[in-house]
Design a protein around this motif. Structure first.
Motif, PDB file in Angstrom:
ATOM      1  N   GLU A  47       0.888  -1.143   0.061  1.00  0.00           N
ATOM      2  CA  GLU A  47      -0.008   0.008  -0.115  1.00  0.00           C
ATOM      3  C   GLU A  47       0.914   1.258  -0.123  1.00  0.00           C
ATOM      4  OE1 GLU A  47      -3.408   0.000   2.914  1.00  0.00           O
ATOM      5  OE2 GLU A  47      -2.454  -1.846   3.395  1.00  0.00           O
ATOM      6  N   TYR A  48       0.702   2.124  -0.964  1.00  0.00           N
ATOM      7  CA  TYR A  48       1.735   3.244  -1.151  1.00  0.00           C
ATOM      8  C   TYR A  48       1.035   4.470  -0.527  1.00  0.00           C
ATOM      9  CZ  TYR A  48       4.381   0.490  -4.305  1.00  0.00           C
ATOM     10  OH  TYR A  48       5.223  -0.657  -4.680  1.00  0.00           O
ATOM     11  N   GLY A  49       1.717   5.207   0.032  1.00  0.00           N
ATOM     12  CA  GLY A  49       1.380   6.463   0.373  1.00  0.00           C
ATOM     13  C   GLY A  49       0.313   6.658   1.136  1.00  0.00           C
ATOM     14  N   VAL A  50       0.365   5.935   2.574  1.00  0.00           N
ATOM     15  CA  VAL A  50      -0.715   5.738   3.497  1.00  0.00           C
ATOM     16  C   VAL A  50      -0.638   7.077   4.598  1.00  0.00           C
ATOM     17  CG1 VAL A  50      -2.127   4.407   5.390  1.00  0.00           C
ATOM     18  CG2 VAL A  50      -1.015   3.425   3.039  1.00  0.00           C
ATOM     19  N   ASP A  51      -1.572   7.829   4.493  1.00  0.00           N
ATOM     20  CA  ASP A  51      -1.252   9.041   5.412  1.00  0.00           C
ATOM     21  C   ASP A  51      -1.609   8.548   7.057  1.00  0.00           C
ATOM     22  OD1 ASP A  51      -0.375  10.691   3.634  1.00  0.00           O
ATOM     23  OD2 ASP A  51      -2.510  11.319   2.889  1.00  0.00           O
ATOM     24  N   GLU A  52      -0.718   8.953   7.980  1.00  0.00           N
ATOM     25  CA  GLU A  52      -1.047   8.740   9.302  1.00  0.00           C
ATOM     26  C   GLU A  52      -0.904   9.990   9.940  1.00  0.00           C
ATOM     27  OE1 GLU A  52       0.383   5.478  11.476  1.00  0.00           O
ATOM     28  OE2 GLU A  52       0.190   4.065   9.953  1.00  0.00           O
ATOM     29  N   GLY A  72       8.296   2.023   3.197  1.00  0.00           N
ATOM     30  CA  GLY A  72       9.191   3.334   3.125  1.00  0.00           C
ATOM     31  C   GLY A  72       8.257   4.638   3.727  1.00  0.00           C
ATOM     32  N   ILE A  73       8.960   5.598   3.816  1.00  0.00           N
ATOM     33  CA  ILE A  73       8.224   7.006   4.217  1.00  0.00           C
ATOM     34  C   ILE A  73       8.560   8.047   3.397  1.00  0.00           C
ATOM     35  CG2 ILE A  73       8.374   8.738   6.040  1.00  0.00           C
ATOM     36  CD1 ILE A  73       9.742   6.802   7.981  1.00  0.00           C
ATOM     37  N   SER A  74       7.359   8.510   2.766  1.00  0.00           N
ATOM     38  CA  SER A  74       7.461   9.523   1.556  1.00  0.00           C
ATOM     39  C   SER A  74       7.486  10.934   2.021  1.00  0.00           C
ATOM     40  CB  SER A  74       6.352   9.469   0.786  1.00  0.00           C
ATOM     41  OG  SER A  74       5.205   9.111   1.335  1.00  0.00           O
ATOM     42  N   SER A  75       6.867  10.995   3.455  1.00  0.00           N
ATOM     43  CA  SER A  75       7.073  12.447   4.000  1.00  0.00           C
ATOM     44  C   SER A  75       6.776  12.280   5.697  1.00  0.00           C
ATOM     45  CB  SER A  75       6.152  13.108   3.511  1.00  0.00           C
ATOM     46  OG  SER A  75       4.660  12.912   3.829  1.00  0.00           O
ATOM     47  N   GLU A  77       6.938  14.552   9.351  1.00  0.00           N
ATOM     48  CA  GLU A  77       6.900  15.936  10.161  1.00  0.00           C
ATOM     49  C   GLU A  77       8.189  16.740   9.869  1.00  0.00           C
ATOM     50  OE1 GLU A  77       4.589  18.703  11.607  1.00  0.00           O
ATOM     51  OE2 GLU A  77       3.795  16.511  11.187  1.00  0.00           O
ATOM     52  N   SER A  78       8.215  18.024   9.369  1.00  0.00           N
ATOM     53  CA  SER A  78       9.345  18.589   8.952  1.00  0.00           C
ATOM     54  C   SER A  78      10.455  18.736  10.382  1.00  0.00           C
ATOM     55  CB  SER A  78       9.148  20.054   8.788  1.00  0.00           C
ATOM     56  OG  SER A  78      10.428  20.747   8.364  1.00  0.00           O
ATOM     57  N   GLY A  79      11.727  18.411  10.026  1.00  0.00           N
ATOM     58  CA  GLY A  79      12.693  18.582  11.121  1.00  0.00           C
ATOM     59  C   GLY A  79      12.830  17.441  11.979  1.00  0.00           C
ATOM     60  N   VAL A  80      12.023  16.267  11.876  1.00  0.00           N
ATOM     61  CA  VAL A  80      12.124  15.188  12.605  1.00  0.00           C
ATOM     62  C   VAL A  80      13.303  14.013  11.973  1.00  0.00           C
ATOM     63  CG1 VAL A  80      10.724  13.134  13.606  1.00  0.00           C
ATOM     64  CG2 VAL A  80       9.694  15.400  13.330  1.00  0.00           C
ATOM     65  N   ASP A  81      14.116  13.883  13.060  1.00  0.00           N
ATOM     66  CA  ASP A  81      15.017  12.515  12.808  1.00  0.00           C
ATOM     67  C   ASP A  81      14.454  11.457  13.250  1.00  0.00           C
ATOM     68  OD1 ASP A  81      16.608  14.347  11.118  1.00  0.00           O
ATOM     69  OD2 ASP A  81      17.714  15.070  13.091  1.00  0.00           O
ATOM     70  N   SER A 102       2.268  14.304  11.647  1.00  0.00           N
ATOM     71  CA  SER A 102       1.973  13.433  10.584  1.00  0.00           C
ATOM     72  C   SER A 102       3.077  12.866   9.598  1.00  0.00           C
ATOM     73  CB  SER A 102       1.040  14.427   9.503  1.00  0.00           C
ATOM     74  OG  SER A 102       1.859  15.454   9.279  1.00  0.00           O
ATOM     75  N   LEU A 103       2.570  11.728   8.959  1.00  0.00           N
ATOM     76  CA  LEU A 103       3.666  11.119   7.857  1.00  0.00           C
ATOM     77  C   LEU A 103       2.812  10.412   6.812  1.00  0.00           C
ATOM     78  CD1 LEU A 103       5.288   8.108   9.426  1.00  0.00           C
ATOM     79  CD2 LEU A 103       3.649   9.400  10.649  1.00  0.00           C
ATOM     80  N   SER A 104       3.665  10.140   5.732  1.00  0.00           N
ATOM     81  CA  SER A 104       2.906   9.232   4.671  1.00  0.00           C
ATOM     82  C   SER A 104       3.797   8.403   4.292  1.00  0.00           C
ATOM     83  CB  SER A 104       2.858  10.336   3.470  1.00  0.00           C
ATOM     84  OG  SER A 104       2.280   9.464   2.447  1.00  0.00           O
TER      85      SER A 104
END
Length: 181
Positions: A47-52, A72-75, A77-81, A102-104
């Protein structure tokens, strides 16, 4: 839902030529694949690009994803390592996070060869019993036939070859759960 074998593969496996039974075999493949998914508790399909999104989190340092394995992770939260533990669907964040997270992500995996084989064996079971399912005994003149084993027993034996892939938490929701193992 993914089909774990093609009609062409099944025809080769069962040594069937011609196209007269392709529709029936396609139905058997879909049914066998569904039985496998119900037994193991998930599908091998990616399943590709599932948003959580997790809202109003405070001091979060671990994210437990809704599904796994993680492809994989396509996106994110900004600045999160983070460091991912793909096979159990966990992200370990380098710093604590507070706010809406949030992430995808993409989940799933390609099925191992045993899944394709199990699918073709279930199709073989359907195919061999397509005209005699439920038949216990039959006699016509000198000819007699009795089914040597039950459909349920044969199905159970095939599905139990996949026991190592079973997710018990999800599989418990399946009507097959209490009938297997």
């Amino acid at each position: 839902m993914a089909n774990y074998a093609t009609v062409a593969e099944v025809k080769s496996y069962l040594d069937i030529s011609g196209t007269d039974d392709d529709t029936l075999l396609g139905t058997f493949v879909a049914s066998a694949s569904k039985k496998i998914d119900e037994f193991i508790g998930y599908t091998f399909e990616v399943e590709y690009g599932v948003d959580e999104t997790q809202y109003n989190v405070a001091d979060m340092d671990i994210v437990i994803l809704k599904k796994f394995p993680l492809v994989g992770i396509s996106s994110i939260e900004s600045g999160v390592d983070y460091k991912s533990i793909d096979d159990v669907g966990i992200l370990v964040l380098d710093n604590r996070f507070t706010g809406d997270f949030s992430l995808s992500v993409s989940y799933g995996q390609n099925p191992p060869d045993i899944v394709k084989t199990a699918c073709m064996e279930i199709v073989n079971l359907f195919w061999s019993r397509r005209k005699t399912i439920g038949l216990k005994s039959m006699r016509i003149g000198d000819f007699s036939m009795t089914a040597s084993s039950s459909f349920q027993t044969d199905m159970k034996e095939i599905l139990n070859t996949l026991i190592e892939y079973r997710d018990i938490n999800f599989a418990r929701k399946s009507p097959l759960y209490n009938q297997m193992i």
